[in-house]
Design a protein around this motif. Structure first.
Motif, PDB file in Angstrom:
ATOM      1  N   GLY A 198       0.066   6.550  19.143  1.00 55.98           N
ATOM      2  CA  GLY A 198      -1.544   6.532  18.912  1.00 55.98           C
ATOM      3  C   GLY A 198      -1.878   5.115  19.521  1.00 55.98           C
ATOM      4  N   ASP A 256     -11.535   4.779  20.130  1.00 51.96           N
ATOM      5  CA  ASP A 256     -10.421   5.270  20.070  1.00 51.96           C
ATOM      6  C   ASP A 256      -9.377   4.469  21.063  1.00 51.96           C
ATOM      7  OD1 ASP A 256     -10.678   6.938  17.899  1.00 51.96           O
ATOM      8  OD2 ASP A 256     -11.315   8.814  19.102  1.00 51.96           O
ATOM      9  N   GLY A 267      -4.789   4.463  24.494  1.00 53.98           N
ATOM     10  CA  GLY A 267      -5.307   5.593  23.603  1.00 53.98           C
ATOM     11  C   GLY A 267      -4.087   6.428  23.085  1.00 53.98           C
ATOM     12  N   SER A 268      -4.591   7.507  22.361  1.00 54.19           N
ATOM     13  CA  SER A 268      -3.549   8.411  21.772  1.00 54.19           C
ATOM     14  C   SER A 268      -3.264   9.247  22.849  1.00 54.19           C
ATOM     15  CB  SER A 268      -4.329   9.255  20.516  1.00 54.19           C
ATOM     16  OG  SER A 268      -5.434   9.828  21.045  1.00 54.19           O
TER      17      SER A 268
END
Length: 340
Positions: A297, A211, A254-255
């Motif tokens: 995101g 992620d 990252g988100s």
């Protein structure tokens, strides 16, 4: 015995002193010298001798008459000295054509034959002389023609060599121009390929691991966390610098959500991204901000590399903060499986 005819009966030829004496003074005629004039004189003498001999041949039935002739040296002039061959010819002509007495028929016929032979000989000599002159003229003409032909051939050869040299120079010049053009085209092609590669690298999405992604691409690390110096207000560097051209896209690692975006003094234009676990990522010295609020995101473009605030060149200053304290961004990225 028949009496001798008186003078004048047959017209005795006895030129007077005045007619035989050569001209003197201003009116004296100079006789031309040389082979051609002498040959003409000898030919005339030969003709006189032949005609005289023929005339005497017709007088064979007439009484003998005493005939006198002027001296040939007096006719030629005291300053014209003939060659030995001409003197011999003249003496022969006189002997054949001027007898002491005109005799009977046999003697007259012999004298006529001698005069004809002498005339033929003189004519042959004149013809031989003319033939020699013609041969010499022909040889001179042939020599001149050969020399002219040689000069013309030389001129043509030199012209051909000059034309060949000029053509070779033109070919060499054209080859050099073509080589230079090929080199220029190759250089432009290489530059275009390099630019395209750089652009593709800059636009390539950041490296992802699960992620998380790298904050930018086509970069060079210039300053690391903890570096000391007067450039930083705290005395040491609190982040990780990614040097890249102005305008290079900046990605969300990252988100999370954008909690702050704007100008922040020495940091220049800054975006603060709070990840889902509460970690804050600071993006500083941006030239522009694409997202100033809301959720993003991993890998979304949120801004562009710039050189605003306290900087010496275009770069992205990345800070990682947990609980309000800074930590080494390089170690944090590595902990997320990213190779910086």
């Amino acid at each position: 015995m028949q009496e001798s005819p008186t003078a004048g009966a047959w017209g005795e030829w006895n030129p007077t002193e005045d007619s035989a004496r050569p001209l003197r003074g201003k009116h004296r005629v100079l006789k031309p010298r040389g082979g051609l004039a002498r040959s003409s004189t000898v030919l005339g003498v030969g003709v006189i001798a032949a005609v005289g001999a023929g005339g005497m041949a017709t007088a064979q039935d007439r009484p003998q008459v005493a005939i006198t002739m002027p001296s040939f040296p007096d006719l030629l002039g005291d300053d014209d000295h003939a060659s030995g061959a001409a003197d011999e010819t003249v003496r022969a002509a006189r002997a054949a054509s001027i007898p002491q007495q005109v005799g009977g028929g046999d003697r007259t016929q012999g004298q006529a034959d001698a005069g004809a032979a002498l005339l033929n000989r003189i004519l042959q000599q004149a013809e031989t002389r003319a033939h020699d002159d013609d041969a010499r003229l022909r040889a001179d003409a042939e020599s001149a023609a050969q020399e002219a032909a040689a000069q013309e051939a030389k001129a043509k050869r030199e012209a051909a060599e000059k034309a060949a040299a000029e053509k070779a120079a033109q070919v060499e010049k054209a080859a050099q121009a073509e080589k230079a053009e090929k080199a220029r085209v190759a250089a432009e092609k290489a530059a275009a390929e390099a630019a395209a590669a750089a652009k593709a690298e800059a636009e390539r999405p950041a490296q992802a691991s699960g992620d998380f992604v790298l904050p930018t691409s086509a970069y060079t690390l210039t300053s690391h966390y903890g570096d000391s110096g007067s450039m930083w207000s705290s005395g040491h560097h609190t982040g990780l610098d990614f040097a890249a051209p102005t305008g290079t896209p900046v990605k969300a690692v990252g988100s999370g959500k954008i909690t702050s975006a704007g100008y922040s003094g020495a940091y220049g234009y800054r975006i603060v991204l709070q990840l889902d676990d509460g970690t804050e990522i600071w993006y500083c010295h941006l030239s522009s901000m694409s997202v100033t609020s809301g959720s993003v995101g991993a890998g979304d473009t949120i801004g562009r590399v710039g050189a605003t605030g306290n900087v010496t060149g275009a770069h992205l200053h990345l800070e990682v903060r947990q609980g309000g304290s800074t930590m080494d961004p390089l170690a944090w990225l590595n902990s997320k499986g990213l190779n910086v």
